[in-house]
Design a protein around this motif. Structure first.
Motif, PDB file in Angstrom:
ATOM      1  N   PRO A   1       0.839  -1.209   0.000  1.00  0.00           N
ATOM      2  CA  PRO A   1       0.000   0.000   0.000  1.00  0.00           C
ATOM      3  C   PRO A   1       0.871   1.255   0.000  1.00  0.00           C
ATOM      4  CG  PRO A   1      -0.918  -1.609   1.492  1.00  0.00           C
ATOM      5  CD  PRO A   1       0.400  -2.178   1.023  1.00  0.00           C
ATOM      6  N   THR A   2       0.515   2.216  -0.838  1.00  0.00           N
ATOM      7  CA  THR A   2       1.403   3.359  -1.097  1.00  0.00           C
ATOM      8  C   THR A   2       0.666   4.692  -0.951  1.00  0.00           C
ATOM      9  OG1 THR A   2       2.706   2.006  -2.641  1.00  0.00           O
ATOM     10  CG2 THR A   2       2.933   4.409  -2.815  1.00  0.00           C
ATOM     11  N   ILE A   3       1.367   5.649  -0.365  1.00  0.00           N
ATOM     12  CA  ILE A   3       0.886   7.030  -0.265  1.00  0.00           C
ATOM     13  C   ILE A   3       1.815   7.893  -1.111  1.00  0.00           C
ATOM     14  CG2 ILE A   3       0.521   9.002   1.267  1.00  0.00           C
ATOM     15  CD1 ILE A   3       0.215   6.940   3.571  1.00  0.00           C
ATOM     16  N   ILE A   4       1.234   8.630  -2.049  1.00  0.00           N
ATOM     17  CA  ILE A   4       2.035   9.524  -2.895  1.00  0.00           C
ATOM     18  C   ILE A   4       1.616  10.965  -2.622  1.00  0.00           C
ATOM     19  CG2 ILE A   4       2.620  10.190  -5.255  1.00  0.00           C
ATOM     20  CD1 ILE A   4       1.954   7.337  -6.127  1.00  0.00           C
ATOM     21  N   TYR A   5       2.586  11.788  -2.253  1.00  0.00           N
ATOM     22  CA  TYR A   5       2.296  13.211  -2.083  1.00  0.00           C
ATOM     23  C   TYR A   5       3.257  14.023  -2.942  1.00  0.00           C
ATOM     24  CZ  TYR A   5       6.229  13.598   1.302  1.00  0.00           C
ATOM     25  OH  TYR A   5       7.456  13.601   1.916  1.00  0.00           O
TER      26      TYR A   5
ATOM     27  N   THR B   1      -9.941  12.650   8.588  1.00  0.00           N
ATOM     28  CA  THR B   1     -10.377  11.324   8.142  1.00  0.00           C
ATOM     29  C   THR B   1      -9.273  10.541   7.431  1.00  0.00           C
ATOM     30  OG1 THR B   1     -11.178  12.162   6.004  1.00  0.00           O
ATOM     31  CG2 THR B   1     -12.744  12.190   7.853  1.00  0.00           C
ATOM     32  N   PHE B   2      -8.104  11.172   7.225  1.00  0.00           N
ATOM     33  CA  PHE B   2      -7.052  10.541   6.429  1.00  0.00           C
ATOM     34  C   PHE B   2      -6.580   9.221   7.043  1.00  0.00           C
ATOM     35  CE2 PHE B   2      -2.580  10.032   5.067  1.00  0.00           C
ATOM     36  CZ  PHE B   2      -2.771  10.001   3.689  1.00  0.00           C
ATOM     37  N   GLU B   3      -6.302   9.232   8.332  1.00  0.00           N
ATOM     38  CA  GLU B   3      -5.805   8.009   8.969  1.00  0.00           C
ATOM     39  C   GLU B   3      -6.882   6.926   9.010  1.00  0.00           C
ATOM     40  OE1 GLU B   3      -3.222   8.259  12.382  1.00  0.00           O
ATOM     41  OE2 GLU B   3      -2.881  10.396  12.034  1.00  0.00           O
ATOM     42  N   GLN B   4      -8.145   7.332   9.047  1.00  0.00           N
ATOM     43  CA  GLN B   4      -9.223   6.340   8.989  1.00  0.00           C
ATOM     44  C   GLN B   4      -9.211   5.643   7.629  1.00  0.00           C
ATOM     45  OE1 GLN B   4     -12.861   8.450   9.864  1.00  0.00           O
ATOM     46  NE2 GLN B   4     -12.146   9.142  11.862  1.00  0.00           N
ATOM     47  N   GLU B   5      -8.899   6.387   6.574  1.00  0.00           N
ATOM     48  CA  GLU B   5      -8.788   5.780   5.241  1.00  0.00           C
ATOM     49  C   GLU B   5      -7.650   4.772   5.201  1.00  0.00           C
ATOM     50  OE1 GLU B   5      -9.684   8.285   1.589  1.00  0.00           O
ATOM     51  OE2 GLU B   5      -9.032   9.827   2.992  1.00  0.00           O
ATOM     52  N   LEU B   6      -6.535   5.115   5.834  1.00  0.00           N
ATOM     53  CA  LEU B   6      -5.385   4.202   5.851  1.00  0.00           C
ATOM     54  C   LEU B   6      -5.731   2.921   6.602  1.00  0.00           C
ATOM     55  CD1 LEU B   6      -2.398   6.661   6.534  1.00  0.00           C
ATOM     56  CD2 LEU B   6      -3.450   6.005   4.349  1.00  0.00           C
ATOM     57  N   LEU B   7      -6.363   3.052   7.756  1.00  0.00           N
ATOM     58  CA  LEU B   7      -6.748   1.885   8.557  1.00  0.00           C
ATOM     59  C   LEU B   7      -7.759   1.035   7.798  1.00  0.00           C
ATOM     60  CD1 LEU B   7      -7.018   3.544  12.082  1.00  0.00           C
ATOM     61  CD2 LEU B   7      -5.290   1.901  11.330  1.00  0.00           C
ATOM     62  N   GLY B   8      -8.686   1.707   7.094  1.00  0.00           N
ATOM     63  CA  GLY B   8      -9.673   0.970   6.309  1.00  0.00           C
ATOM     64  C   GLY B   8      -9.025   0.121   5.238  1.00  0.00           C
ATOM     65  N   LEU B   9      -8.007   0.647   4.602  1.00  0.00           N
ATOM     66  CA  LEU B   9      -7.297  -0.104   3.559  1.00  0.00           C
ATOM     67  C   LEU B   9      -6.543  -1.282   4.163  1.00  0.00           C
ATOM     68  CD1 LEU B   9      -6.298  -0.510   0.676  1.00  0.00           C
ATOM     69  CD2 LEU B   9      -4.574   1.264   1.080  1.00  0.00           C
TER      70      LEU B   9
ATOM     71  N   ASN C   1       5.041   7.734   8.520  1.00  0.00           N
ATOM     72  CA  ASN C   1       5.996   6.648   8.290  1.00  0.00           C
ATOM     73  C   ASN C   1       6.234   5.844   9.564  1.00  0.00           C
ATOM     74  OD1 ASN C   1       7.599   5.509   6.183  1.00  0.00           O
ATOM     75  ND2 ASN C   1       9.415   6.193   7.293  1.00  0.00           N
ATOM     76  N   VAL C   2       6.211   6.526  10.706  1.00  0.00           N
ATOM     77  CA  VAL C   2       6.395   5.861  12.000  1.00  0.00           C
ATOM     78  C   VAL C   2       5.124   5.119  12.405  1.00  0.00           C
ATOM     79  CG1 VAL C   2       6.828   6.236  14.460  1.00  0.00           C
ATOM     80  CG2 VAL C   2       8.124   7.537  12.752  1.00  0.00           C
ATOM     81  N   LYS C   3       3.973   5.756  12.209  1.00  0.00           N
ATOM     82  CA  LYS C   3       2.703   5.176  12.639  1.00  0.00           C
ATOM     83  C   LYS C   3       2.211   4.059  11.730  1.00  0.00           C
ATOM     84  CE  LYS C   3      -0.502   7.895  14.320  1.00  0.00           C
ATOM     85  NZ  LYS C   3      -1.480   9.013  14.456  1.00  0.00           N
ATOM     86  N   TYR C   4       2.550   4.141  10.443  1.00  0.00           N
ATOM     87  CA  TYR C   4       2.031   3.172   9.481  1.00  0.00           C
ATOM     88  C   TYR C   4       3.162   2.612   8.612  1.00  0.00           C
ATOM     89  CZ  TYR C   4      -2.346   5.384  10.855  1.00  0.00           C
ATOM     90  OH  TYR C   4      -3.397   5.872  11.592  1.00  0.00           O
ATOM     91  N   PRO C   5       4.020   1.763   9.199  1.00  0.00           N
ATOM     92  CA  PRO C   5       5.133   1.184   8.430  1.00  0.00           C
ATOM     93  C   PRO C   5       4.659   0.247   7.324  1.00  0.00           C
ATOM     94  CG  PRO C   5       4.946   0.153  10.598  1.00  0.00           C
ATOM     95  CD  PRO C   5       4.021   1.321  10.595  1.00  0.00           C
TER      96      PRO C   5
END
Length: 475
Positions: free
Chosen positions: A363-367, A464-472, A388-392
Motif C-alpha cells: 500500500p502506497t501514499i504519494i504526495y 479522516t485521512f488516517e481512517q482511510e489508511l486503517l480501512g485499507l 511513516n512511524v505510525k504506518y510502516p
C-alpha cells in the motif's frame, strides 16, 4: 554600495513626487510600480489582471524590481511571486514602491510613493478582514441578531476609519468605490456564511429561522461591477452568495433539508443562477470556473463530471477555462477509485528513469511538493515522517513537480531540514501534473498494493485521512 545609493535616490524622488496634489493631471496614462522583496520565492513577479498574467517582471540580484504601466485601465491589479498573491491599486501618475519580506508576506508589506497611502489603507483593511475570517466559525453558535451586531459594528468602525482617511487626504472616486466595497462586501460575505456555520439540524432550518431583514442588503448588490472584479471580498461574497441562493433554490424542488455541497443538481443550479444573473464576462467566468473546479476537485462521483462539464461549457465564454476543465475532467475520470494509477515516468537520485509502478510493492501514499510552496513543502514532509512511524505498512513516496535537477532538489530539502529518502521528480513535469491532476498540490493519492486507486483526492492533514489508511489495511 552604488546600487544601494541609487535605490535610495529613487525612493527619494518617488516620495517627493508623492507630495504633489492628488488632483494633478492624470492624462499621461503612465504609472510606476517597483520595490524590494526580501527572501524572494523566485526571480519573477507576475502582474495579473482579471485572472490573466499581463506581464512578467524579473527581480534583480539585489531583490529589486521596477515596472512601468502604459496606456492602462486604472484599478486593482495583482502581483504573484510564485507562491503568494496580493492586490494593489494603481492609477495614472502613481509612483508606487513596495517592500515586503516573504517570510511574513502580508504583514510586512508596506508601500511608499504616490499612491502609497491608499494602498497602505487597503492592506490595513485586508489584514483586519483576515483576522475576522479566522473568527467566523467560533461565532457561528451565536444568534443571528448577535452575529449581525458583531460584524455590523466592525463594518461601521471601518467605515468611520475610511471617513477620517478621506477627510485627511484628497482621494479619487475609484479609491472611494473600492475601499467602501472592500468593507461592505466583507460584512455581506460573513452574513452569507452564517447559516452554514450555524445550523444544528439542517441548513434549511437555519435559513428559515433567520430574521426577515437579515439579507436586506441583497437588494442593492451590483453583480457586474467592473471596478471590483479584482476585489477579493467582492468575489468571495459572490461565491458565498450564489452558494446560498442555489441552496435555497435547490430546497424548493428537492426533498433534501441538509447541505450536500457535492450534490450534482445543487451545483447545476449554481451554474444556472450565475449565468442568468451576471452579465460581466470576467466576473461570470471567474464564478463559473470556481464552481466547476471545486466540484471536480472534491467530488468522487466521476459519473457526474460530464453533465457538469456540459453545463459549464454552455455558459463560460473563456476558451482557456473550457479547455482546462475538459482536460481536468478527462484526467480525474482516469483516477476513479478502482482504476490503476496512470503510468508516469519518474527520475530517481541517479537520474535514472523509472515507472511509477516500480515503487508500488505494498500500500502506497504519494504526495507532491514544489520549491515554490515552502509552507506546504515543510508541512507535508513533516506529516509524512509522522505517518511513516505510525504506518510502516505503507510505502510513502514524495514527488517534486518542478523542472529541477536532483542536485537542486536535494539542496531545497536540506535547506528546510526535511527527509530526502524516497524522493523522486517527474521526468516530464507539465504532462505528468496534468495526467495525475496535481492540483491543488495538497492532494495525496492512496494506492493499494496492486497499484489500484483507493483515493486520488486524499488530504494527509484531514481528520479522516488516517481512517482511510486503517480501512485499507483492514481489507
Amino acid at each position: 554600495m552604488k546600487s544601494n545609493f541609487l535605490f535610495l535616490f529613487v525612493i527619494l524622488i518617488v516620495c517627493l513626487t508623492s507630495c504633489k496634489k492628488d488632483n494633478e493631471d492624470t492624462s499621461s496614462g503612465k504609472a510606476y510600480f517597483g520595490g524590494e522583496i526580501i527572501n524572494p520565492n523566485s526571480k519573477t513577479l507576475y502582474i495579473i489582471k482579471s485572472g490573466v498574467t499581463i506581464d512578467t517582471i524579473y527581480i534583480n540580484n539585489n531583490n529589486r524590481f521596477s515596472y512601468t504601466f502604459t496606456d492602462f485601465e486604472p484599478g486593482l491589479f495583482g502581483f504573484f511571486d510564485g507562491k503568494e498573491y496580493q492586490n494593489f491599486l494603481i492609477e495614472p501618475n502613481d509612483s508606487l514602491m513596495l517592500r515586503l519580506n516573504t517570510l511574513d508576506f502580508d504583514e510586512s508589506l508596506v508601500f511608499t510613493g504616490k499612491g502609497a497611502k491608499e494602498n497602505n489603507f487597503l492592506i490595513e483593511m485586508y489584514l483586519l478582514n483576515e483576522k475576522e475570517d479566522d473568527k467566523i466559525l467560533g461565532l457561528g453558535q451565536k444568534t443571528a441578531e448577535e452575529f449581525d451586531s458583531i460584524y455590523r459594528l466592525s463594518r461601521d468602525n471601518k467605515l468611520e476609519k475610511l471617513k477620517r482617511f478621506r477627510l485627511k487626504y484628497e482621494t479619487t472616486k475609484l479609491f472611494d468605490e473600492i475601499s467602501e466595497a472592500i468593507i461592505n462586501y466583507e460584512y455581506y460575505a460573513h452574513k452569507e456564511l452564517y447559516p452554514l456555520a450555524n445550523y444544528k439540524i439542517s441548513v434549511l432550518d437555519a435559513f428559515e429561522n433567520l430574521p426577515e431583514d437579515f439579507y436586506n442588503y441583497r437588494e442593492k448588490i451590483d453583480y457586474n461591477n467592473e471596478a471590483l472584479k479584482e476585489c477579493s471580498p467582492y468575489l468571495s461574497f459572490l461565491r458565498f452568495h450564489f452558494n446560498n441562493l442555489a441552496l435555497q433554490n435547490h430546497f424548493k424542488h428537492s426533498k433534501d433539508s441538509v447541505y450536500d455541497r457535492l450534490d450534482l443538481h445543487y451545483n447545476l443550479d449554481k451554474l444556472k443562477l450565475i449565468d442568468n444573473t451576471v452579465s460581466n464576462e470576467d466576473i461570470k467566468n471567474d464564478l463559473l470556473r470556481y464552481v466547476m473546479s471545486q466540484f471536480v476537485n472534491i467530488s468522487k462521483n466521476t459519473e457526474d463530471y460530464d453533465e457538469m462539464l456540459q453545463s459549464f461549457k454552455s455558459k463560460s465564454t473563456n476558451t482557456k477555462d473550457i479547455e482546462m476543465a475538459t482536460n481536468f475532467v478527462s484526467s480525474y475520470k482516469k483516477l476513479k477509485p478502482g482504476n490503476k494509477i496512470p503510468i508516469v515516468k519518474l527520475l530517481n537520485k541517479n537520474e535514472k528513469e523509472i515507472s511509477i509502478y516500480e515503487l508500488i510493492k505494498k500500500p502506497t501514499i504519494i504526495y507532491f511538493w514544489s520549491k515554490n510552496n515552502k509552507n506546504q513543502l515543510i508541512s507535508s514532509h513533516k506529516r509524512a515522517k509522522e505517518l511513516n512511524v505510525k504506518y510502516p505498512e505503507f510505502h510513502i513516496v514524495a514527488i517534486n513537480i518542478d523542472s529541477i535537477s536532483y542536485e537542486e532538489q536535494v539542496n531545497v530539502l536540506k535547506h528546510y531540514d526535511v527527509r530526502i529518502e524516497n524522493e523522486y521528480r517527474f521526468k516530464t513535469p507539465i504532462q505528468s501534473r496534468e495526467t495525475l491532476s496535481v492540483k491543488p498540490i495538497l492532494k495525496v493519492i492512496i494506492l493499494n498494493k496492486k497499484g489500484e486507486i483507493v483515493n486520488a483526492k486524499a488530504n494527509m492533514f484531514n481528520i479522516t485521512f488516517e481512517q482511510e489508511l486503517l480501512g485499507l489495511l483492514n481489507q
